[in-house]
Scaffold this motif. Structure first.
Motif, short mmCIF file in Angstrom:
data_model
loop_
_atom_site.label_atom_id
_atom_site.label_comp_id
_atom_site.label_asym_id
_atom_site.label_seq_id
_atom_site.Cartn_x
_atom_site.Cartn_y
_atom_site.Cartn_z
N ARG A 73 40.61 42.39 47.42
CA ARG A 73 40.24 43.04 46.16
C ARG A 73 38.81 42.68 45.83
N ARG A 74 38.06 43.64 45.35
CA ARG A 74 36.68 43.42 44.94
C ARG A 74 36.62 43.12 43.46
N TYR A 75 35.75 42.21 43.08
CA TYR A 75 35.51 41.97 41.67
C TYR A 75 34.01 42.10 41.40
N ASP A 76 33.70 42.54 40.20
CA ASP A 76 32.30 42.79 39.85
C ASP A 76 31.63 41.61 39.17
N ARG A 77 32.42 40.70 38.68
CA ARG A 77 31.80 39.68 37.85
C ARG A 77 32.63 38.41 37.91
N LEU A 78 32.09 37.38 38.56
CA LEU A 78 32.77 36.09 38.54
C LEU A 78 32.80 35.58 37.10
N ASN A 79 33.93 35.02 36.70
CA ASN A 79 34.13 34.50 35.35
C ASN A 79 34.25 35.60 34.30
N GLY A 80 34.18 36.86 34.74
CA GLY A 80 34.41 37.96 33.82
C GLY A 80 35.88 38.04 33.43
N GLY A 81 36.10 38.64 32.28
CA GLY A 81 37.47 38.73 31.79
C GLY A 81 38.37 39.55 32.70
N ALA A 82 37.81 40.59 33.32
CA ALA A 82 38.62 41.43 34.20
C ALA A 82 39.21 40.61 35.35
N LEU A 83 38.39 39.78 35.97
CA LEU A 83 38.88 38.95 37.07
C LEU A 83 39.89 37.93 36.57
N ILE A 84 39.61 37.33 35.45
CA ILE A 84 40.52 36.32 34.91
C ILE A 84 41.89 36.93 34.61
N VAL A 85 41.90 38.08 34.01
CA VAL A 85 43.19 38.72 33.72
C VAL A 85 43.90 39.11 35.01
N ASP A 86 43.13 39.61 35.99
CA ASP A 86 43.75 39.95 37.27
C ASP A 86 44.38 38.72 37.92
N LEU A 87 43.69 37.59 37.82
CA LEU A 87 44.25 36.36 38.40
C LEU A 87 45.51 35.92 37.66
N LEU A 88 45.48 36.05 36.34
CA LEU A 88 46.68 35.70 35.56
C LEU A 88 47.85 36.60 35.96
N GLU A 89 47.54 37.85 36.20
CA GLU A 89 48.60 38.79 36.57
C GLU A 89 49.21 38.42 37.93
N GLU A 90 48.39 37.88 38.82
CA GLU A 90 48.89 37.48 40.14
C GLU A 90 49.78 36.26 40.07
N ASN A 91 49.67 35.50 38.98
CA ASN A 91 50.52 34.31 38.80
C ASN A 91 50.41 33.37 40.02
N LEU A 92 49.18 32.98 40.31
CA LEU A 92 48.91 32.18 41.50
C LEU A 92 49.34 30.73 41.32
N ASP A 93 49.69 30.11 42.45
CA ASP A 93 49.92 28.67 42.43
C ASP A 93 48.61 27.92 42.65
N VAL A 94 47.86 28.39 43.67
CA VAL A 94 46.61 27.72 44.03
C VAL A 94 45.54 28.77 44.23
N LEU A 95 44.35 28.48 43.77
CA LEU A 95 43.19 29.34 43.97
C LEU A 95 42.16 28.56 44.76
N ILE A 96 41.66 29.16 45.82
CA ILE A 96 40.67 28.49 46.66
C ILE A 96 39.32 29.15 46.45
N LEU A 97 38.32 28.34 46.20
CA LEU A 97 36.96 28.86 46.05
C LEU A 97 36.25 28.75 47.40
N ALA A 98 35.59 29.83 47.77
CA ALA A 98 34.92 29.85 49.08
C ALA A 98 33.54 30.46 48.92
N GLY A 99 32.65 29.68 48.31
CA GLY A 99 31.28 30.14 48.20
C GLY A 99 31.07 31.24 47.19
N CYS A 100 31.85 31.22 46.13
CA CYS A 100 31.74 32.30 45.14
C CYS A 100 30.77 31.97 44.02
N GLY A 101 30.28 30.76 43.95
CA GLY A 101 29.45 30.35 42.83
C GLY A 101 30.25 29.47 41.88
#
Lengths: 225, 534
Positions: A65-93
């Motif tokens: 999935r593409r996101y337009d804005r790191l730390n933007g609300g759209a991405l945050i809500v999408d992550l909440l919707e996924e109900n993740l256990d673990v999130l891995i950062l890989a050079g995203c800033g």
């Protein structure tokens, strides 16, 4: 699932990175940074190019999935919707505390240095300049940069005859493996957490052209490559 | 049943007293009846007397006499905050007497604002939360009306109260949370928004606005979705909470020349807005009216409501919130009267320009309790405790720890006492970048805390108004002996005139609460044209 920054986000990330360099070191350093990336000096090895991530993931059962804005609300809500256990950062800033709080168990980042030790950016160069050991650390993301609890550490050394760009590339690959291992342990509840004593660490900022040249010279002198 | 005896009050003061007793009684959580004469009290009734004079003996020996500070009701009293161990009371004080009923009336008529806040108001008549000892003591964080009611409970015989379990308007052990969204400027891609960001960014040197401008231009050129058009993401977030919220849309000015320059800049008649309203309404979200800054002065509420109902096409628009909280700050009851006449069920414009409560209560108030003709369609004023910008340090002008402490105080108070927390997050604030960087985090923190506490119910504001009204109608059993047949705005044919005091028997029956003088409720120091409760 893999979240990739869109072209707009990559542009924004690059702009902010160069802007930070400009604020700290001035426009000349921005010029050097761009030139080193795209027009290395004669005799200096070019950075190793890697295929786009989309190509690497082709054929794998992975949603992209593409996101337009790191730390933007759209991405945050999408992550909440996924109900993740673990999130891995890989050079995203740098992620905000709000984004880092979206997964249930935690947000894992890989850092190309041993922690406690060199925090921040260009740490490979700083380790050469400061004589710090090389290594990789996987840690949980905390509000301060590279300051969260440590999950896994891997000391490394350049292989005989390995150039600096080759070593850097191997660090990236190993970083991914260390982060993946740490994330799996976290997801299964088998992780070991070591509190990061910030008194033993130092925060480093972007290197200048001269400092990068110094680091290259130190690498040549130490490892004969 | 609690029998409140409000006897021998001057006619011009009695409606205000009775309305205050009603609000306190609702917060005490027990069924109540209001008596004007002791003869209507049952022999075994438990009486709480608040009488202008104590000349008449109580018919029932069981009960308590509340002190009355007369000076407070005639405009010469002094009120103060009285700090007890875990609560703060607002009361009129005439040592050794502490009159919490008068204190409650002072809050309900906003008398404290006239005395305790800075005398200067801004160009919209609003009180800024800068100074004045009301804000210096952080009294806006205290649910004073609820504390006053709790204090009354402590005065009562606990043995008698044991047989009267306390009701909670939201269900046993629950408190209510309502998420709301003002739709102010939901499009960054609009020419106005881009021009505004460019002006503020480059001419006023606002770095965040520069970033908004740059992002708006780039995202528009690349055909990206408008980052401020966050309706679908709000719906997604609220579905995760099993919640529905209320969206307040700007209906446009009632007349073209009445538009204030700070009113929202969009045309709600456009197809995109119409489609969005229908999508929200069909999904169970509530649509309310976000009236412009000048609409109160020009009484544009009826136009606002009819427009939204026509555009939305799915039924009644129940609620309103004024842009910039711009109701009549000196006399909010006049704004509420206009709104009620226009057909709205509730108003959500009560906010002290910072975190906390305006008017000293965390719960709704029945603004129309004794308005003639409103018995069957009560009007409710609902306080809004949090707005997004008030929780962002750079926007609120507060330190993070101050914001955190104030937030915790409000949330803890609401959770402890069956309260209501209304959150106002603008639609565009979910973008969470540039101008609105850091706006989403505080909301998620609050919601996470609420869910962790486990006892909250998410309601739309119309549900809040409906449930509060039902709760009030359940508890308030009316006046005098025929309490069972009475309720709000009791009809004239249900009053047994032989049970009324002689002075009232001389007046023709009317709906609501008639007074001997025939004028509706007046507070101290007011004239016949200034009507706090009617």
């Amino acid at each position: 699932m893999v979240l990739l920054g869109s072209a707009l986000e990559r542009l924004r990330l690059k702009y902010h990175s160069l802007n930070r360099i400009r604020k700290r070191h001035g426009w000349v350093e921005v010029y050097h940074r761009l030139r080193d990336r795209w027009l290395p000096e004669r005799g200096q090895p070019r950075p190793i190019e890697v295929p786009p991530l989309v190509e690497l993931l082709a054929g794998l059962p992975t949603r992209i999935r593409r996101y337009d804005r790191l730390n933007g609300g759209a991405l945050i809500v999408d992550l909440l919707e996924e109900n993740l256990d673990v999130l891995i950062l890989a050079g995203c800033g740098m992620v905000s505390a709000t984004l880092a709080a979206t997964p249930r168990l935690g947000c894992v980042n890989g850092h190309p240095a041993i922690l406690p030790g060199a925090r921040g950016v260009d740490v490979l160069e700083w380790c050469l300049i400061e004589g710090r050991p090389f290594g990789i650390t996987a840690h949980l993301v905390a509000p301060q940069v590279d300051a969260g609890p440590i999950l896994l550490r891997l000391p490394i050394q350049p292989d005989p005859g390995e150039s600096l760009p080759e070593f850097r590339q191997r660090v990236v690959v190993l970083q991914a493996e260390v982060v993946a291992e740490a994330a799996c342990r976290l997801a299964s509840g088998n992780e070991t957490r070591i509190q990061h004593d910030l008194g033993q660490s130092r925060l480093y900022y972007a290197t200048t052209h001269a400092q990068r040249q110094q680091a290259i010279a130190i690498y040549h002198a130490r490892f004969g490559v | 049943m609690l029998h409140f005896l409000v006897d021998s009050w001057p006619d011009r003061l009695r409606p205000g007293v009775e309305a205050t007793i009603l609000e306190l009684g609702l917060r005490m959580g027990r069924p109540l009846v209001i008596h004007r004469h002791p003869s209507s009290i049952p022999a075994d009734g438990y009486v709480i007397r608040y009488g202008w004079d104590s000349g008449w003996p109580l018919r029932s020996p069981s009960g308590v006499d509340l002190p009355v500070v007369r000076a407070a009701w005639t405009g010469q009293g002094s009120w103060k905050a009285i700090r007890q161990s875990e609560r703060v009371l607002w009361a009129a004080v005439d040592p050794p007497h502490v009159d919490v009923v008068s204190g409650a009336h002072d809050l309900l008529t906003f008398g404290h604002e006239r005395r305790c806040c800075i005398p200067e108001r801004d160009r919209l008549g609003r009180i800024m939360p800068h100074s004045g000892h009301w804000f210096e003591e952080n009294l806006q964080l205290e649910p004073l009306l609820e504390h006053n009611a709790d204090y009354l409970i402590t005065l009562l015989d606990s043995r008698r109260l044991a047989g009267m379990p306390r009701s909670n308007p939201w269900g046993p052990g629950k408190f209510a949370v309502s998420i709301t969204h003002d739709v102010d400027g939901p499009r960054l891609h609009s020419l106005f928004a881009l021009a505004r960001s460019a002006f503020l960014g480059f001419l006023r040197h606002n770095a965040a606005e520069r970033e908004s401008f740059a992002w708006g231009v780039l995202s528009r050129m690349l055909g990206k979705e408008d980052p401020y058009w966050c309706f679908s993401r709000w719906m997604t977030l609220e579905r995760l909470l099993s919640a529905r919220s209320t969206f307040f849309f700007y209906p446009g000015p009632s007349q073209p020349f009445r538009r204030h320059r700070n009113d929202p800049h969009y045309d709600p008649r456009s197809a995109r807005f119409q489609a969005q309203m229908r999508t929200l309404a069909e999904g169970g979200w509530e649509i309310g009216a976000h009236t412009g800054i000048r609409e109160d002065a020009h009484d544009g509420y009826a136009v606002a409501r009819s427009r939204l109902e026509k555009w939305r096409g799915l039924g009644q628009v129940a609620g309103v919130r004024a842009h910039y909280w711009a109701i009549d700050w000196a006399k909010p009851w006049q704004s509420w009267r206009k709104m009620a006449v226009a057909g709205f069920q509730y108003d959500a414009s009560l906010n002290p320009m910072t975190i906390g409560y305006r008017g000293g209560s965390m719960l709704p108030r029945i603004a129309s309790a004794f308005w003639p003709g409103f018995g069957q369609r009560p009007f409710v004023a609902i306080p809004t405790a949090f707005m997004d910008a008030y929780l962002v340090p750079r926007a609120a002008g507060l330190q993070p720890n101050e914001i955190s402490q104030r937030t915790e105080r409000v949330l803890a108070g609401a959770a402890r006492a069956g309260g209501l927390v209304v959150l106002d997050w603008h639609v565009r604030s979910l973008a969470n970048f540039a101008t609105f960087a850091g706006y989403l985090g505080p909301l998620l923190d609050i919601l996470t805390r609420m869910r962790r506490d486990g006892d909250c119910r998410f309601l739309t504001l119309s549900e809040v108004a409906t449930e509060w009204t039902a709760y009030a109608q359940h508890l308030f059993r009316g006046f005098g002996t025929e309490a069972r047949d009475h309720g709000f705005g009791c009809r004239p044919d249900c009053r047994k005139r032989e049970h009324l005091p002689a002075a009232d028997r001389a007046q023709p029956a009317a709906t609501g609460l008639p007074s001997a003088s025939g004028t509706p409720g007046l507070g101290p120091g007011t004239t016949a044209t200034e009507v706090p409760f009617a």
